[in-house]
Scaffold this active site. Structure first.
Site, mmCIF file in Angstrom:
data_model
loop_
_atom_site.group_PDB
_atom_site.id
_atom_site.type_symbol
_atom_site.label_atom_id
_atom_site.label_comp_id
_atom_site.label_asym_id
_atom_site.label_seq_id
_atom_site.Cartn_x
_atom_site.Cartn_y
_atom_site.Cartn_z
ATOM 1 N N SER A 102 -87.601 43.733 -24.941
ATOM 2 C CA SER A 102 -88.106 42.503 -25.551
ATOM 3 C C SER A 102 -89.412 42.081 -24.865
ATOM 4 O O SER A 102 -90.360 42.866 -24.806
ATOM 5 C CB SER A 102 -87.012 41.429 -25.456
ATOM 6 O OG SER A 102 -87.305 40.366 -26.292
ATOM 7 N N ASP A 108 -82.191 45.452 -35.280
ATOM 8 C CA ASP A 108 -83.020 44.416 -34.634
ATOM 9 C C ASP A 108 -84.030 43.902 -35.658
ATOM 10 O O ASP A 108 -84.976 44.596 -36.031
ATOM 11 C CB ASP A 108 -83.742 45.050 -33.422
ATOM 12 C CG ASP A 108 -84.550 44.030 -32.616
ATOM 13 O OD1 ASP A 108 -84.756 42.895 -33.092
ATOM 14 O OD2 ASP A 108 -84.982 44.393 -31.508
ATOM 15 N N HIS A 145 -80.977 42.453 -31.863
ATOM 16 C CA HIS A 145 -81.974 42.567 -30.794
ATOM 17 C C HIS A 145 -81.349 42.678 -29.398
ATOM 18 O O HIS A 145 -81.760 43.486 -28.575
ATOM 19 C CB HIS A 145 -82.891 41.339 -30.876
ATOM 20 C CG HIS A 145 -83.922 41.280 -29.820
ATOM 21 N ND1 HIS A 145 -84.935 42.219 -29.704
ATOM 22 C CD2 HIS A 145 -84.117 40.403 -28.794
ATOM 23 C CE1 HIS A 145 -85.706 41.904 -28.672
ATOM 24 N NE2 HIS A 145 -85.226 40.820 -28.100
HETATM 25 N N1 LIG Z 1 -81.498 37.199 -24.980
HETATM 26 C C1 LIG Z 1 -82.570 37.685 -24.182
HETATM 27 C C2 LIG Z 1 -83.536 38.480 -24.955
HETATM 28 C C3 LIG Z 1 -84.451 37.655 -25.804
HETATM 29 O O1 LIG Z 1 -85.503 38.451 -26.226
HETATM 30 C C4 LIG Z 1 -83.227 36.561 -23.432
HETATM 31 O O2 LIG Z 1 -82.831 35.420 -23.615
HETATM 32 O O3 LIG Z 1 -84.099 36.817 -22.618
#
Ligand SMILES: N[C@@H](CCO)C(=O)O
Ligand SMILES: CC(=O)SCCNC(=O)CCNC(=O)[C@H](O)C(C)(C)COP(=O)(O)OP(=O)(O)OC[C@H]1O[C@@H](n2cnc3c(N)ncnc32)[C@H](O)[C@@H]1OP(=O)(O)O
Length: 397
Positions: A158, A331, A364
């Site tokens: 991410s 995702d 994701h």
């Molecule tokens: N759930 C993760 C990934 C979000 O992209 C976060 O809160 O960092």
């Protein structure tokens, strides 16, 4: 430079991370200067004598440096403890793993809660805007400080993947291998839109006080909680939500429609509502609203091609870095199509790139979950790259 192991025992959690403190600080892209600069980080494994086995793991939006050990704030296992450790895909018997808290964060690195030396007060709502380049620049200071010339690999999911790409774009000679997971070379209009809704939820909270809520002894808990609830939906998938909760209603109620005798529309709750409220309230206990705003904005600014007249291959033109780009089929926040775009640009640049789309219906956040295909991909890529780097197991031990 000062290297300290924080151990605040007066009250609250005992932190086990280390902190790099750079008195001269660093200039930001926006023109502001942050001094001092602090980067809180955790390490795992042993740095080899030739300092060539270091892997930098970059965390996502709300992650932190507690990668593979219990998080002192939440008491939960490190966010990638199933991935990083002895014998695990990122094998700490072989690699030296560094995980810093991002600039702008709220777990010890310089961020909105830090003291602004000019005013003698915390930055709070006045913290300057930062970019992914700034975040990486702070990590470069850390890597320099640790005496590492070239990272064996930079890995991240991410927003962590955005940092991995920025590392290669800004310092191609310092990254042997890069593993961007569930990420994109730009933040899409849809993702900026979601971030904006999150931010507006914070601004609408009466305890927001233009970012100076701590002066009022308050936190915009409702706004931040709603922001997280909304964002959390984007980290999952319809399949995952249906499987976890379906249309189940809490307690004995067979239907979510209130009985005639019940005067309240909200007397009962769908399980999914209860789950989101839980996600919102636990988040508020561990995260700062100003950090959330600062970091979501840094993600929104991210667009590697735009910095090169729209040519996404340009930032990778000079790199010899080996890439493994990973996406997840379900995702919808950082869809496979965006990874493909990146792979095409890397191919155009003549980079050494492999690409894996992992079948998963978990959306994701699949990169944080038990996904054996991801484990195999990470392990295989890193071990293969280690052979090409001439990194022997013995050397790293
Ligand atoms: N759930 C993760 C990934 C979000 O992209 C976060 O809160 O960092
Ligand atoms: C990426 C980085 O760099 S680090 C940041 C990553 N961490 C986060 O994002 C933290 C929040 N995110 C999550 O919890 C994510 O869903 C994941 C992917 C990390 C974990 O996923 P899973 O293991 O599938 O957990 P799940 O999504 O089911 O959530 C479990 C939690 O929901 C709670 N829960 C489950 N069902 C319900 C319900 N019906 N009502 C209320 N609470 C519920 C559980 O009790 C559990 O609570 P806890 O975390 O306080 O122990």
């Amino acid at each position: 430079m000062d290297r300290s192991v924080s151990s605040s025992v007066e009250e609250g959690p005992v932190y086990t991370h280390q902190t790099m403190r750079l008195e001269e600080g660093m200039a930001l892209e926006c023109g502001a200067h942050l001094a001092p600069l602090e980067v809180a980080y955790c390490t795992y494994g042993t740095l080899s004598a030739s300092r060539d086995n270091a892997i930098l793991v970059c965390h996502a939006l709300t992650g932190d440096q507690y990668l593979a050990e219990p998080n002192p704030l939440t008491g939960k296992p490190g966010w990638w403890s199933r991935m990083v450790g002895p014998g695990l895909p990122i094998d700490t018997d072989r690699f030296f793993v560094i995980c810093p808290n991002v600039l702008g964060g709220c777990m010890g690195s310089t961020g909105p809660r830090s003291l602004c030396t000019e005013t003698g007060k915390a930055w709070d709502g006045e913290f300057p805007p930062i970019t992914m380049h700034d975040i990486v620049a702070s990590q470069v200071r850390l890597v320099d400080y640790l005496g590492i010339e070239r990272l064996f690999a930079v890995v991240g999911g991410s927003m962590g993947g955005m940092q991995a790409l920025t590392w290669v774009a800004d310092h191609p000679e310092r990254v042997f291998a890069a593993l961007p997971i569930a990420t994109s070379p730009f933040h899409s209009a849809q993702n900026i839109a979601f971030n904006e809704v999150s931010r507006q939820a914070i601004f609408a909270d009466p305890h927001w006080h233009d970012g100076h809520y701590r002066d009022f002894g308050a936190i915009p808990a409702r706004g931040l909680g709603v922001a997280r609830m909304m964002a959390h939906i984007t980290y999952l998938s319809e399949e995952a939500l249906s499987r976890k909760f379906g249309r189940r209603v809490r307690k004995e109620a067979a239907t979510a429609i209130p009985a005639a005798s019940s005067p309240s529309l909200f007397g009962e709750m769908f399980e999914v509502e209860s789950y989101l409220r839980h996600q919102g309230s636990t988040f508020v206990r561990r995260f700062d609203a100003n950090s959330y705003l600062t970091i979501t904005r840094a993600m929104d600014y991210f667009d590697l091609a735009a910095e090169h007249d729209g040519d996404l291959s340009a930032p990778f033109g000079k790199c010899e870095t080996r890439f493994c780009v990973v996406s997840f089929s379900s995702d919808w926040l950082f869809p496979t199509s965006q990874s493909r775009l990146l792979v095409r640009a890397l191919n155009k640049a003549g980079a050494n790139v492999s690409f894996v789309e992992i079948e998963s219906d978990r959306g994701h956040d699949a990169f944080l979950l038990d996904e054996p295909d991801l484990d195999r991909t990470v392990r295989g890529f890193l071990n293969g790259a280690a052979e090409h780097a001439g990194l022997t197991r013995e050397e790293a031990l």
